[in-house]
Design a protein around this motif. Structure first.
Motif, mmCIF file in Angstrom:
data_model
loop_
_atom_site.group_PDB
_atom_site.id
_atom_site.type_symbol
_atom_site.label_atom_id
_atom_site.label_comp_id
_atom_site.label_asym_id
_atom_site.label_seq_id
_atom_site.Cartn_x
_atom_site.Cartn_y
_atom_site.Cartn_z
ATOM 1 N N LEU A 1 -133.668 -70.188 -31.756
ATOM 2 C CA LEU A 1 -134.627 -70.025 -32.843
ATOM 3 C C LEU A 1 -134.049 -69.160 -33.966
ATOM 4 C CD1 LEU A 1 -137.916 -69.511 -30.793
ATOM 5 C CD2 LEU A 1 -137.326 -71.475 -32.220
ATOM 6 N N ALA A 2 -133.329 -68.096 -33.593
ATOM 7 C CA ALA A 2 -132.713 -67.231 -34.613
ATOM 8 C C ALA A 2 -131.646 -67.987 -35.397
ATOM 9 C CB ALA A 2 -132.111 -65.993 -33.949
ATOM 10 N N ALA A 3 -130.834 -68.805 -34.695
ATOM 11 C CA ALA A 3 -129.814 -69.601 -35.380
ATOM 12 C C ALA A 3 -130.461 -70.610 -36.325
ATOM 13 C CB ALA A 3 -128.934 -70.323 -34.356
ATOM 14 N N LYS A 4 -131.544 -71.193 -35.882
ATOM 15 C CA LYS A 4 -132.261 -72.159 -36.716
ATOM 16 C C LYS A 4 -132.812 -71.490 -37.974
ATOM 17 C CE LYS A 4 -136.371 -75.119 -36.553
ATOM 18 N NZ LYS A 4 -137.497 -75.580 -35.724
ATOM 19 N N LEU B 247 -122.332 -70.766 -31.497
ATOM 20 C CA LEU B 247 -123.607 -71.015 -32.175
ATOM 21 C C LEU B 247 -123.852 -69.976 -33.269
ATOM 22 C CD1 LEU B 247 -126.202 -72.756 -32.173
ATOM 23 C CD2 LEU B 247 -127.193 -71.097 -30.604
ATOM 24 N N VAL B 248 -123.512 -68.735 -32.995
ATOM 25 C CA VAL B 248 -123.666 -67.680 -34.001
ATOM 26 C C VAL B 248 -122.805 -67.981 -35.227
ATOM 27 C CG1 VAL B 248 -123.238 -65.246 -34.482
ATOM 28 C CG2 VAL B 248 -124.308 -65.912 -32.327
ATOM 29 N N GLN B 249 -121.568 -68.395 -34.997
ATOM 30 C CA GLN B 249 -120.684 -68.715 -36.120
ATOM 31 C C GLN B 249 -121.179 -69.944 -36.872
ATOM 32 O OE1 GLN B 249 -116.691 -69.069 -34.677
ATOM 33 N NE2 GLN B 249 -116.609 -67.025 -33.825
ATOM 34 N N ALA B 250 -121.639 -70.976 -36.142
ATOM 35 C CA ALA B 250 -122.070 -72.220 -36.786
ATOM 36 C C ALA B 250 -123.331 -72.025 -37.613
ATOM 37 C CB ALA B 250 -122.311 -73.294 -35.722
ATOM 38 N N SER B 251 -124.166 -71.061 -37.252
ATOM 39 C CA SER B 251 -125.397 -70.847 -38.012
ATOM 40 C C SER B 251 -125.102 -70.367 -39.426
ATOM 41 C CB SER B 251 -126.290 -69.827 -37.296
ATOM 42 O OG SER B 251 -125.629 -68.567 -37.224
ATOM 43 N N ARG B 252 -123.886 -69.848 -39.647
ATOM 44 C CA ARG B 252 -123.490 -69.432 -40.994
ATOM 45 C C ARG B 252 -122.689 -70.512 -41.702
ATOM 46 N NH1 ARG B 252 -121.464 -64.392 -38.151
ATOM 47 N NH2 ARG B 252 -123.226 -62.965 -38.087
ATOM 48 N N GLY B 253 -122.445 -71.639 -41.010
ATOM 49 C CA GLY B 253 -121.633 -72.705 -41.576
ATOM 50 C C GLY B 253 -122.472 -73.868 -42.069
ATOM 51 N N ALA C 216 -125.311 -78.524 -35.720
ATOM 52 C CA ALA C 216 -125.706 -79.614 -34.828
ATOM 53 C C ALA C 216 -124.762 -79.707 -33.630
ATOM 54 C CB ALA C 216 -125.717 -80.932 -35.611
ATOM 55 N N LYS C 217 -123.470 -79.613 -33.909
ATOM 56 C CA LYS C 217 -122.481 -79.726 -32.836
ATOM 57 C C LYS C 217 -122.593 -78.566 -31.850
ATOM 58 C CE LYS C 217 -117.474 -80.067 -32.142
ATOM 59 N NZ LYS C 217 -116.151 -80.084 -32.821
#
Length: 1448
Positions: A580-583, A519-525, A531-532
């Motif tokens: 929430l942080a990732a969002k 999730l941390v990596q995807a938040s920068r992608g 979503a995934k």
């Protein structure tokens, strides 16, 4: 007005004609009356036109006075600096305002409505007060004409009077300016339409299609719609002009580039290309009119915006309402499936724009609320405009997001939420308009706060509609729903065993931890990645919570369950924070601190999981620590895979120290784990293997860090090297230089330019990648060392001492600059973010570049002509490289023609330029022995001409079209040959400068001139034949034959190449000869011009590459002289044979016959034979080492050589050791230590010879066929090779241990047992290596005979393996004996024991001695068992043949 004058003139003509036609007074009188009526009507019309030309119809009864005030205030503003003119205009202004005040008072007296009368009198008073202030300011300006302050005061008073006039005259000025804006927009629209019509009319006579196309495009691309301008500002006359839309239009004009600028520029550029003079004049006049109209329109918009400023709140509200309507239209288009993304709109871009615009809207709303609270109407209007502009960006981004998704539900939600934002924002601006007049009203402030909160909520809903954001919200809801299970008063008992529940919890915890990292990596992608990953996180959290509840059911009491539930709640809370942080980060990637907050949230999830697992696994000692460590390592891995964010405030060197220190702690910790692990037998092996791997990894890390530290710290060494090079220039006289000044000058110019390039690269890397500055600084240091090395002989060989001294001084100044730059580079590496250091580095780089130019100038002063030749040669090299690039484009079929041009358009230009180049060549050759000034002019002229020739030939080649790439390549190759010949000629001219007529360099110059003429002639022939389908192939082949002759001449010259290459590269280049030969034979048989052209191009490239690689490989330092001669001979034969083949093909083309075609086979066989010889010569370059690198025997050979190298390194270390000083026992200790060192050195030398002998034995086995390059018994040979490798490694390791033991003895840490054991281990490993060598050896071979007879007369490098083994054994025996006889060890053994006399003390001594004896016996027994175990383990890895031998 002009037309009216023509009518008046015509009327006069009619009167004159009537007088000439008749003498009837009655008729003439009637004509005169009619003419008078026409004149009166014309005067009335012209008066009307003049009165309303700028303002249109009358706006009010105060129109005349306001016109005067408006114009006079403009004059005052423009007369700043001229006090007299300003005062004069002020008098006129005072009179106009006085008239206006009187008119207003008169209206007030005649007004029946008392309220209206009061308003008029109030306006008159305000206007009179403003007039009085202006008059006072005018008096001050008149009294002090040189005072800028008084002039400024008068300007401000005039501005106040203008505002008062506008208020008093019922917005007359605003209405007038708005009307002028409407008139100007109509004029601009009309001028644009006329320009477009003129452009269309001129298209038929335009000679330049490209310019016409650009004009047409500029007519199509309009930033705003000029014909719609009048409708934007047109309003109802009954409502006093459309002031509100005019402000919107003013924003549009002033916030975008001038809309018709491109159209005007394109029209002006097109005029010279139009053949029809009338069309050209019409287009030119229309472009001028349009430019003037646009300038007037922009001025009118500026004034309208300044005057209508207070209405900006209404304008902003109108824009927001317009945006809401646009979104409704987009929503309708989405329903119909017609909503498409605009060019350049992608989901990622639009999503990021939406996040950015959301922030901008929020910021603008905060500014608006602040201005409303202050009650400032002007600033409130500006803030409202900013809100509207930010909402416009948000509307565009929302539409782009909806257009880039195929889900109708997502489209509808996004557009619906964006429309809701516009609606709420409109309410906010409306409330702001109401509240700005009541800044202190609590009720108004409360309503504003409520409406602003509604806008903020609408913005959040809009952002939540983004792809990825919705999925994160769904994951948050999933976490919240799942966590409701924890609110139950009691949990059901578990149905699983403790081990099963614990295993399930551990597995779920690992899955949740992994999902958190993803999730941390995807938040920068991308949004799709978010979503995934968020969906997977929600699922994994569900599984983890179920496993946690199951684990809580295992607790026997309520207290234990409560602890588990409490930890699960903590995990639920930290998971929600992570989502929430990732969002937030996905919505706004550039926001400060969000990345740190996301990393902290991920760590909080990991810590919460660790706490729960720790509590649930307390029954297993050590288990919790291991699991926690593994999870923390998983968390840290993400940081290591993406090392872009700083995690601490330490500097680079502090980080290095910290990592090195922690790596030591890590190694000690791993040793502790291996010692204290109490596991079962089947896991012990895996643990030991893991510990060993970890140990190797830590060692590699330490080595790498040491290298990095040294690399980062060599700045001091670089500075010392530069300083040393500077000082060498001032040292005593050197011998007579070998070269001439030109030689040193050429090298120094090249090196100085390389320094300049490196300096520029350092400036670039200081911003983009400071870590590479160390490498560049090292390159700079090396280049300066070379420059300083050449500077001293250059100074000696200079024309006079003054020039030589000047060169030395300039080089030394450059050195000081380089040292400063290197120092700054090191400082910037330590603190890459230090802006001041970066600025200093850039300044140092600028100074170094400046000093490089000084060095070049000093060199040029020494020999301007030869310097010009150097520069010219460099320029020609650039031209050749450019032509090579053009050939690549042509070969790829991408060298396209421009417009509809043909080769005929360029033929004459090529021929003229080529002839001019021939003349320049003659001048260059003639001036080789003339003055330096003439030589410089000739070189510069020739470069300019070859540049023009290359460009015109490239254009000609492009005009041939990309459908004929081979012909394009032929033409470009022809000019490339000319450029190469010119480069050689310039170099020869430089070498011959100032030389006598019988000097060999002058002879070389003449030859170069002949080649130049030949190549220019070839170019001319190629140009003339390039469009002749019947002969262009033949011409291309002739050019290729000449080119190969020239390349062969260069190949045969006794000049080493600039660089060397490997035999592998050489062999790779010979493959092209085979392909080219097949092409040549096919072309000779077909006689098709297309095949001949392709053959010519391929042959040129293949032969040139072969000759180059052959010479470079032959001159490799490791190639022997006879092999070099062999390679060069067969290279020449191959090229000559291929040349004969091409000449035969040329004969066939001229006179084709069956007999000639049959002879092609013989020529091709000769070429094939030469290629075979070339390949054999390449193999000979590698000698006996030409084998398959993947062969196990080759691997064994390399390992043996590596072991020998390691042993030799250890021996060198021994040679550097010196016995320690012992003043009291110097003679005895010296004997012992000398014996130890000599014996150890003997062992090292003998083992080195042994390994080399083993390598020779292994090579002999390969030569005998016992072990082949591709053996049939590959597995068996592989096992034998592994045995040999293992034995060689053991010998090297044992020798290293011996050296360490000897070192310890010399340094005073003497250990007899360790030294003797090391020596015996060397002997044992030597025996194993001998066994490995004898496994496959032939007993009757020469090697075995040497084994029997020994090596009495054989030199050391060629000792047999057996002789070397005996030497090792003898040296080991000597070392053991020396150690056993050593007094240092014996002194330790003869230590006396003092027995205590007291009873208790004596008994205690006995007990202690017995205890020590028992402990030593136990340690001895354990050591024997350990040794036996090690030997058993090693025995397992030996090949089958060695096991029996090893036992024997």
């Amino acid at each position: 007005i002009e037309a009216g004058k023509l009518v008046a003139k015509s009327a006069e003509g009619c009167v004159e004609a009537s007088q000439a036609a008749t003498n009837d007074d009655q008729l003439l009188k009637q004509v005169g009356v009619a003419a008078t009526a026409v004149t009166q009507a014309l005067n009335d019309l012209l008066q009307h036109i003049k009165q309303h030309a700028t303002g249109g119809q009358p706006i009010g009864r105060y129109d005349q006075a306001t016109d005067t005030i408006l114009n006079v205030t403009e004059n005052i503003f423009s007369s700043m600096g001229d006090a007299g003119e300003m005062v004069r205009q002020a008098r006129i202004l005072a009179q106009a305002t006085s008239d206006l005040v009187n008119a207003i008072k008169a209206d007030a007296e005649g007004e029946t409505d008392l309220e209206n009368s009061r308003k008029l009198l109030s306006a008159a008073k305000m206007l009179a007060d403003a007039t009085a202030k202006m008059v006072e300011a005018a008096k001050g300006a008149a009294a002090h004409p040189d005072s800028e302050e008084q002039q400024q005061r008068l300007r401000e008073a005039a501005e106040g009077l203008r505002i008062a006039t506008n208020a008093a005259a019922q917005n007359a000025i605003k209405k007038k300016l708005v009307h002028k804006l409407e008139v100007r927009s109509k004029q601009a629209a009309a001028s644009a339409t006329q320009t477009i019509a003129a452009a269309q009319h001129a298209a038929a006579s335009n000679k330049n299609p490209a310019a016409q196309q650009q004009l047409v495009q500029s007519c199509k691309v309009r930033i705003w719609d000029l014909p719609a301008c009048p409708s934007r500002v047109r309003g109802s006359a009954g409502h006093g002009m459309a002031v509100l839309p005019s402000v919107l239009f003013s924003w549009l004009i002033l916030s975008t580039p001038q809309p018709g600028g491109k159209m005007v520029a394109a029209a002006k550029a097109t005029v010279p290309t139009i053949a029809d003079q009338a069309s050209a004049m019409q287009l030119s006049q229309c472009a001028k009119n349009l430019a003037a109209a646009l300038a007037e329109l922009r001025t009118a918009a500026q004034k309208a915006q300044e005057t209508c400023g207070p209405l900006e709140i209404d304008s902003a509200l109108s824009m927001v309402q317009s945006l809401e309507r646009d979104l409704q239209e987009a929503k309708a288009a989405a329903r119909d499936g017609k909503l498409k993304p605009l060019p350049g709109e992608t989901m990622e871009k639009c999503a990021q724009d939406l996040g950015n615009s959301t922030k901008a809207v929020s910021s603008a709303i905060a500014q608006l609320l602040g201005e409303v609270a202050q009650g400032n109407e002007n600033y409130t209007g500006i803030a409202a405009r900013d809100v509207a502009q930010a909402l416009r960006s948000l509307s565009q981004a929302a539409r782009g997001v909806a257009a880039n998704t195929s889900d109708p539900q997502v489209q509808n939600a996004m557009l619906e939420c964006a429309g809701d934002v516009m609606d709420k924002a409109g309410n906010l601006i409306e409330e702001a308009r109401k509240g700005v007049g009541k800044p202190g009203d609590p009720e108004s402030q409360q309503r504003l706060a409520q409406v602003a909160k509604a806008v903020s909520q609408a913005l959040n809903r809009c952002v939540n509609c983004l792809p990825g954001q919705r999925d994160v919200d769904a994951a948050i809801r999933t976490v919240s729903e799942a966590s409701k299970k924890l609110l139950a008063e009691s949990l059901p008992p578990s149905t699983k065993s403790f081990q099963e529940a614990q295993s399930q919890l551990n597995q779920a915890a690992a899955g949740l931890n992994q999902s958190a990292n993803e999730l941390v990596q995807a938040s920068r992608g991308t949004p799709q990645d978010l979503a995934k990953s968020s969906g997977k996180f929600g699922q994994d959290f569900n599984e983890f919570l179920e496993a946690g509840v199951e684990m809580a059911g295992q607790s026997p009491n309520k207290e234990g369950q409560a602890q588990v539930v409490s930890n699960l709640k903590s995990i639920s809370m930290s998971s929600s924070k992570l989502l929430l942080a990732a969002k937030a980060l996905s919505a706004d990637p550039s926001a400060p601190n969000l990345k740190n907050q996301l990393a902290a949230a991920a760590r909080a999830v990991t810590d919460s999981i660790n706490q729960l697992i720790t509590m649930c696994t307390q029954q297993a000692p050590g288990q919790k620590e291991c699991d926690n460590a593994l999870r923390e390592l998983e968390t840290v891995r993400e940081l290591l895979e993406n090392p872009t964010q700083a995690v601490n405030d330490m500097s680079y060197f502090n980080c290095l120290d910290s990592v090195m220190e922690n790596s030591k702690v890590l190694g000690e910790a791993m040793a502790g784990i291996s010692q204290h692990a109490k596991n079962t037998a089947h896991t012990q092996e895996a643990l030991e293997e893991a510990v060993q791997m970890m140990k190797e990894a830590v060692e590699d890390l330490t080595t790498t860090l040491n290298e990095a530290a040294s690399a980062a710290g060599v700045v001091g060494g670089m500075v010392d090297s530069i300083t040393q090079a500077i000082n060498q220039l001032d040292e005593g006289p050197m011998g007579e230089p070998d070269g001439t000044f030109v030689d040193y000058q050429t090298t120094m110019v090249k090196t100085a330019k390389a320094i300049a390039v490196t300096v520029q690269e350092m400036v670039t890397k200081s911003t983009t990648n400071p870590d590479e500055l160390g490498t560049l600084a090292n390159q700079l240091t090396s280049d300066y060392g070379q420059l300083a090395l050449q500077a001293k002989p250059a100074a000696i060989t200079a024309e006079n001492d003054e020039i030589g001294s000047h060169i030395k001084n300039r080089v030394q100044e450059l050195g000081h600059g380089c040292a400063a730059l290197v120092t700054k580079a090191g400082a910037l590496q330590c603190s890459p973010s230090d802006a001041y250091t970066k600025k200093e580095l850039i300044e140092c780089a600028r100074k170094v570049s400046e000093k490089v130019s000084h060095v070049l100038a000093a060199l040029q002063a020494g020999n301007r002509g030869t310097q010009a030749c150097i520069t010219a040669a460099s320029a020609v090299s650039g031209i050749i490289a450019d032509l090579d690039t053009t050939i690549m484009f042509a070969t790829a079929g991408t060298l396209n023609r421009e417009n509809a041009e043909t080769f005929a358009d360029h033929r004459e230009g090529i021929l003229k330029t080529a002839k001019a180049l021939v003349e320049d060549t003659k001048v260059l050759v003639q001036n080789a022995t003339a003055s330096q000034e003439k030589l410089a002019q000739a070189a510069q002229s020739s470069v300019a001409t070859i540049t023009r020739l290359a460009e015109v030939v490239k254009l000609g080649a492009a005009s041939l079209g990309s459908e004929d790439p081979e012909t394009q390549v032929v033409l470009i190759n022809a000019v490339k040959d000319v450029a190469k010949a010119l480069g050689d000629l310039i170099s020869a001219t430089k070498a011959a400068a100032g030389k006598a007529g019988d000097d060999p360099s002058v002879y070389q110059l003449k030859n170069s001139a002949k080649v130049m003429v030949t190549n220019v002639t070839s170019l001319l022939k190629t140009v003339k034949a390039v469009e002749d389908e019947a002969t262009k192939g033949t011409r291309a082949l002739e050019a290729t034959i000449e080119h190969i002759r020239q390349e062969l001449a260069v190949f045969c010259a006794q000049v080493p190449p600039a660089k060397t290459s490997t035999p592998e590269d050489f062999i790779r280049m010979t493959k092209g000869i085979t392909m080219a030969t097949a092409k040549a034979v096919a072309a000779g048989n077909s006689c098709r011009q297309e095949d001949v052209i392709a053959t010519a191009n391929l042959s040129r490239r293949a032969i040139a590459d072969m000759l180059r690689s052959c010479k470079e490989a032959a001159y490799h330092p490791e190639v022997s002289a006879d092999v070099r001669l062999r390679a060069l001979r067969y290279g020449k034969e191959c090229a000559s044979g291929y040349l004969e083949l091409l000449e035969h093909v040329l004969v066939i083309l001229q006179k084709p016959s069956h007999e000639l075609k049959q002879q092609l086979t013989g020529y091709s066989k000769r070429v094939a034979g030469s290629v075979t010889e070339l390949i054999q010569a390449a193999e000979a370059m590698k000698g006996t080492e030409w084998v398959d690198p993947e062969d196990p025997t080759v691997i064994a050979e390399n390992e043996l050589l590596g072991a020998a190298a390691a042993i030799e390194a250890a021996a060198k270390k021994l040679e550097q050791l010196k016995p320690r000083a012992k003043p009291k026992q110097a003679d005895e200790s010296l004997n012992f230590e000398e014996q130890i060192l000599e014996a150890a050195k003997s062992i090292a030398a003998a083992t080195s010879a042994l390994v080399k002998a083993a390598s020779a034995a292994q090579r002999e086995l390969v030569a005998q066929g016992k072990v082949g390059a591709i053996p049939a018994n590959a597995v068996d040979d592989g096992q034998w090779s592994q045995g040999l490798i293992s034995a060689a490694r053991m010998v090297a390791a044992a020798t290293n241990n011996l050296c360490e033991a000897a070192n310890a003895a010399v340094q005073g840490h003497a250990s007899e047992e360790k030294l003797i054991s090391s020596a015996k281990q060397v002997a044992a490993s030597t025996a194993q290596l001998l066994v490995a060598c004898k496994v496959k050896a032939d007993q009757d071979s020469e090697a075995m005979r040497r084994l029997v007879t020994g090596a009495g007369s054989v030199p050391l490098p060629f000792l047999s393996a057996q002789a070397a083994g005996n030497a090792v054994k003898r040296a080991s025996d000597h070392l053991v004996k020396a150690a056993q006889k050593a007094a240092a060890f014996q002194d330790q053994e003869n230590e006396t024991v003092v027995v205590k006399e007291k009873m208790v003390g004596g008994i205690a001594q006995i007990i202690a001695a017995q205890e020590e004896m028992l402990r030593k016996e136990r340690e001895l027994e354990e050591a024997r068992k350990k040794l036996a175990m090690i030997r058993q383990q090693q025995y397992k890895f030996l090949p089958s043949e060695l096991r029996d031998e090893g036992q024997n």
